[in-house]
Scaffold this active site. Sequence first.
Site, PDB file in Angstrom:
ATOM      1  N   HIS A 119      58.427  -3.874 -11.843  1.00 17.34           N
ATOM      2  CA  HIS A 119      57.289  -3.002 -11.511  1.00 17.34           C
ATOM      3  C   HIS A 119      57.583  -1.535 -11.870  1.00 17.34           C
ATOM      4  O   HIS A 119      56.658  -0.781 -12.160  1.00 17.34           O
ATOM      5  CB  HIS A 119      56.958  -3.162 -10.019  1.00 17.34           C
ATOM      6  CG  HIS A 119      55.625  -2.588  -9.634  1.00 17.34           C
ATOM      7  ND1 HIS A 119      54.447  -2.914 -10.262  1.00 17.34           N
ATOM      8  CD2 HIS A 119      55.281  -1.678  -8.670  1.00 17.34           C
ATOM      9  CE1 HIS A 119      53.438  -2.251  -9.709  1.00 17.34           C
ATOM     10  NE2 HIS A 119      53.913  -1.493  -8.746  1.00 17.34           N
ATOM     11  N   TYR A 151      48.099 -11.784  -4.216  1.00 19.73           N
ATOM     12  CA  TYR A 151      49.473 -11.899  -3.704  1.00 19.73           C
ATOM     13  C   TYR A 151      49.739 -11.015  -2.486  1.00 19.73           C
ATOM     14  O   TYR A 151      50.752 -11.171  -1.807  1.00 19.73           O
ATOM     15  CB  TYR A 151      50.501 -11.607  -4.813  1.00 19.73           C
ATOM     16  CG  TYR A 151      50.471 -10.173  -5.320  1.00 19.73           C
ATOM     17  CD1 TYR A 151      51.037  -9.138  -4.595  1.00 19.73           C
ATOM     18  CD2 TYR A 151      49.885  -9.867  -6.530  1.00 19.73           C
ATOM     19  CE1 TYR A 151      51.001  -7.830  -5.062  1.00 19.73           C
ATOM     20  CE2 TYR A 151      49.845  -8.574  -7.003  1.00 19.73           C
ATOM     21  CZ  TYR A 151      50.403  -7.557  -6.260  1.00 19.73           C
ATOM     22  OH  TYR A 151      50.369  -6.263  -6.706  1.00 19.73           O
ATOM     23  N   GLU A 152      48.811 -10.077  -2.203  1.00 21.30           N
ATOM     24  CA  GLU A 152      48.980  -9.259  -0.988  1.00 21.30           C
ATOM     25  C   GLU A 152      48.584 -10.060   0.257  1.00 21.30           C
ATOM     26  O   GLU A 152      48.723  -9.580   1.374  1.00 21.30           O
ATOM     27  CB  GLU A 152      48.118  -7.996  -1.091  1.00 21.30           C
ATOM     28  CG  GLU A 152      48.602  -7.035  -2.154  1.00 21.30           C
ATOM     29  CD  GLU A 152      47.635  -5.877  -2.350  1.00 21.30           C
ATOM     30  OE1 GLU A 152      47.717  -4.905  -1.593  1.00 21.30           O
ATOM     31  OE2 GLU A 152      46.783  -5.956  -3.266  1.00 21.30           O
ATOM     32  N   ALA A 157      47.381  -3.133 -15.492  1.00 20.71           N
ATOM     33  CA  ALA A 157      48.672  -3.171 -16.184  1.00 20.71           C
ATOM     34  C   ALA A 157      48.951  -4.639 -16.465  1.00 20.71           C
ATOM     35  O   ALA A 157      48.730  -5.485 -15.600  1.00 20.71           O
ATOM     36  CB  ALA A 157      49.745  -2.590 -15.277  1.00 20.71           C
ATOM     37  N   MET A 197      47.772  -9.881 -12.879  1.00 21.93           N
ATOM     38  CA  MET A 197      47.536 -10.441 -11.538  1.00 21.93           C
ATOM     39  C   MET A 197      46.232  -9.926 -10.926  1.00 21.93           C
ATOM     40  O   MET A 197      46.106  -9.867  -9.704  1.00 21.93           O
ATOM     41  CB  MET A 197      48.704 -10.080 -10.610  1.00 21.93           C
ATOM     42  CG  MET A 197      50.080 -10.455 -11.135  1.00 21.93           C
ATOM     43  SD  MET A 197      51.401  -9.925 -10.034  1.00 21.93           S
ATOM     44  CE  MET A 197      52.826 -10.060 -11.120  1.00 21.93           C
ATOM     45  N   SER A 198      45.285  -9.508 -11.762  1.00 18.56           N
ATOM     46  CA  SER A 198      44.070  -8.904 -11.167  1.00 18.56           C
ATOM     47  C   SER A 198      42.866  -9.048 -12.093  1.00 18.56           C
ATOM     48  O   SER A 198      42.855  -9.878 -12.993  1.00 18.56           O
ATOM     49  CB  SER A 198      44.321  -7.417 -10.901  1.00 18.56           C
ATOM     50  OG  SER A 198      44.402  -6.710 -12.135  1.00 18.56           O
ATOM     51  N   HIS A 210      49.154   2.084  -6.115  1.00 16.55           N
ATOM     52  CA  HIS A 210      47.741   1.921  -5.716  1.00 16.55           C
ATOM     53  C   HIS A 210      47.524   2.770  -4.462  1.00 16.55           C
ATOM     54  O   HIS A 210      47.847   2.349  -3.350  1.00 16.55           O
ATOM     55  CB  HIS A 210      47.421   0.455  -5.422  1.00 16.55           C
ATOM     56  CG  HIS A 210      47.432  -0.417  -6.634  1.00 16.55           C
ATOM     57  ND1 HIS A 210      46.282  -0.805  -7.290  1.00 16.55           N
ATOM     58  CD2 HIS A 210      48.469  -0.949  -7.333  1.00 16.55           C
ATOM     59  CE1 HIS A 210      46.600  -1.560  -8.334  1.00 16.55           C
ATOM     60  NE2 HIS A 210      47.927  -1.661  -8.382  1.00 16.55           N
ATOM     61  N   SER A 266      47.508  -0.657 -11.708  1.00 14.21           N
ATOM     62  CA  SER A 266      48.812  -0.154 -11.256  1.00 14.21           C
ATOM     63  C   SER A 266      49.224   1.076 -12.046  1.00 14.21           C
ATOM     64  O   SER A 266      49.301   1.027 -13.289  1.00 14.21           O
ATOM     65  CB  SER A 266      49.885  -1.225 -11.449  1.00 14.21           C
ATOM     66  OG  SER A 266      49.780  -2.196 -10.466  1.00 14.21           O
ATOM     67  N   HIS A 312      44.932  -7.497  -4.456  1.00 12.83           N
ATOM     68  CA  HIS A 312      45.425  -8.638  -5.231  1.00 12.83           C
ATOM     69  C   HIS A 312      45.589  -9.851  -4.314  1.00 12.83           C
ATOM     70  O   HIS A 312      45.885  -9.699  -3.124  1.00 12.83           O
ATOM     71  CB  HIS A 312      46.789  -8.313  -5.842  1.00 12.83           C
ATOM     72  CG  HIS A 312      46.833  -7.042  -6.640  1.00 12.83           C
ATOM     73  ND1 HIS A 312      47.028  -5.820  -6.053  1.00 12.83           N
ATOM     74  CD2 HIS A 312      46.696  -6.821  -7.970  1.00 12.83           C
ATOM     75  CE1 HIS A 312      47.019  -4.885  -6.999  1.00 12.83           C
ATOM     76  NE2 HIS A 312      46.820  -5.465  -8.167  1.00 12.83           N
ATOM     77  N   ASN A 317      54.606  -3.924 -20.466  1.00 13.20           N
ATOM     78  CA  ASN A 317      55.892  -4.580 -20.750  1.00 13.20           C
ATOM     79  C   ASN A 317      55.607  -5.760 -21.652  1.00 13.20           C
ATOM     80  O   ASN A 317      54.479  -6.244 -21.702  1.00 13.20           O
ATOM     81  CB  ASN A 317      56.541  -5.065 -19.442  1.00 13.20           C
ATOM     82  CG  ASN A 317      55.619  -5.951 -18.628  1.00 13.20           C
ATOM     83  OD1 ASN A 317      54.608  -5.486 -18.078  1.00 13.20           O
ATOM     84  ND2 ASN A 317      55.942  -7.215 -18.545  1.00 13.20           N
TER      85      ASN A 317
HETATM   86  O1  LIG Z   1      46.465  -3.981 -10.377  1.00 12.72           O
HETATM   87  P1  LIG Z   1      47.143  -4.321 -11.647  1.00 12.72           P
HETATM   88  O2  LIG Z   1      46.669  -5.599 -12.230  1.00 12.72           O
HETATM   89  O3  LIG Z   1      47.054  -3.197 -12.658  1.00 12.72           O
HETATM   90  O4  LIG Z   1      48.690  -4.480 -11.312  1.00 12.72           O
HETATM   91  C1  LIG Z   1      49.634  -5.253 -12.044  1.00 12.72           C
HETATM   92  C2  LIG Z   1      49.757  -6.616 -11.405  1.00 12.72           C
HETATM   93  C3  LIG Z   1      50.657  -6.324 -10.226  1.00 12.72           C
HETATM   94  O5  LIG Z   1      49.920  -5.788  -9.176  1.00 12.72           O
HETATM   95  C4  LIG Z   1      51.595  -5.287 -10.741  1.00 12.72           C
HETATM   96  C5  LIG Z   1      52.849  -5.902 -11.280  1.00 12.72           C
HETATM   97  O6  LIG Z   1      53.708  -4.940 -11.833  1.00 12.72           O
HETATM   98  O7  LIG Z   1      50.904  -4.632 -11.840  1.00 12.72           O
HETATM   99  N1  GUN Z   2      51.689 -11.376 -14.257  1.00 12.42           N
HETATM  100  C1  GUN Z   2      52.074 -10.217 -14.787  1.00 12.42           C
HETATM  101  N2  GUN Z   2      51.525  -9.085 -14.343  1.00 12.42           N
HETATM  102  C2  GUN Z   2      51.938  -7.940 -14.895  1.00 12.42           C
HETATM  103  N3  GUN Z   2      51.539  -6.686 -14.656  1.00 12.42           N
HETATM  104  C3  GUN Z   2      52.247  -5.868 -15.468  1.00 12.42           C
HETATM  105  N4  GUN Z   2      53.086  -6.577 -16.215  1.00 12.42           N
HETATM  106  C4  GUN Z   2      52.901  -7.878 -15.878  1.00 12.42           C
HETATM  107  C5  GUN Z   2      53.482  -9.093 -16.329  1.00 12.42           C
HETATM  108  O1  GUN Z   2      54.357  -9.139 -17.190  1.00 12.42           O
HETATM  109  N5  GUN Z   2      53.030 -10.230 -15.743  1.00 12.42           N
END
Ligand SMILES: O=P(O)(O)O[C@@H]1C[C@H](O)[C@@H](CO)O1
Ligand code: GUN
Length: 298
Positions: A270, A101-102, A129, A232-233, A77, A46, A99, A256
């Site tokens: 986000h 969740y999509e 991220a 989440m990835s 993305h 992200s 992801h 964060n």
């Molecule tokens: O694709 P990533 O894992 O970098 O993205 C993170 C997970 C979610 O898609 C998003 C949440 O802010 O960032």
């Molecule tokens: N699950 C999760 N995904 C993230 N992607 C960026 N920050 C976070 C977070 O705090 N939790």
Amino acid sequence: MGLKILEEHKPQSLSQKSHFTGCKSTAEWLLAQKAARPQVGIVCGSGLGGLGEMLKDQVVFKYEDIPSFPQSTVLGHTGQLVFGMLEGKPCVCMQGRFHLYEGHPVQKTTLPMRIFKLLGVKTVILTNAAGGLNEDYKVGDIMIIKDHINMPGFAGVNPLAGKNDERFGVRFPCMSDAYDRDLRQLAQDVGEELGYKDFLREGVYCVLGGPSYETIAECRMLHRLGADAVGMSTVHEVIVARHCGMRVFALSLITNKAVMDYNSEEKANHEEVLQTGKQRAEQLEKLVSSMVSRIKHN
Ligand SMILES: O=P(O)(O)O[C@@H]1C[C@H](O)[C@@H](CO)O1
Ligand SMILES: Nc1nc2[nH]cnc2c(=O)[nH]1
């Protein structure tokens, strides 16, 4: 690229043929459009798509134009596959990943890894991220991933579930060596040379399904379980990449701090994730490109 050319060469969809054959025709289709055979595959997290812009002599494909490819739906993305040279090495870069969740089935989120393999990729570099769980971590830290916790896997969500195709890999692949030790050492060496010591970490990444961020109780639990960052990835892509024998290196940008305290006013969002990505993008790109310049393939 003209639509007409795309239509003429478009292979059948994956559901019409075996998964292996489908991945192979997508790889062959990409190579037939004058994309150079890549040695390194990069996945941008992200807000980290800038890595793709570093490639020279680009050949760019929108995901919607690639046969059987899923679509990106998340802000940050872009949804493009970029072929080109990075530090003199042929690379392919996903500006945008998929992801759970999509709404994609887990096998679909990892499909590009098998296409990477069939394109000739030897080493995969993934970025993401993530929220920092380790108290010592600060926003903006870059964490070299040394191991993962596949939380959805505990409930049976694994991209390798179902019939195994031996052409990709074995039924029961080992994961204790998922994150290549030499590449992690290379990242440490390069990071030190670049003067990143103060914000370069190494730790354990835990994947959850998302899209909701974690509760305070969940963050506390994950931390106690040994996770340093949560996201989440990445993990599912790593499993599939290792299954088919590619070397893996992965980085989390701590965008964060996970909220661990009931008195805290902080809230994961986000916008902050994308903003931190922007602030650290240049250093992260430099780390990856310097690593690519030193990666050796036989
Ligand atoms: O694709 P990533 O894992 O970098 O993205 C993170 C997970 C979610 O898609 C998003 C949440 O802010 O960032
Ligand atoms: N699950 C999760 N995904 C993230 N992607 C960026 N920050 C976070 C977070 O705090 N939790």
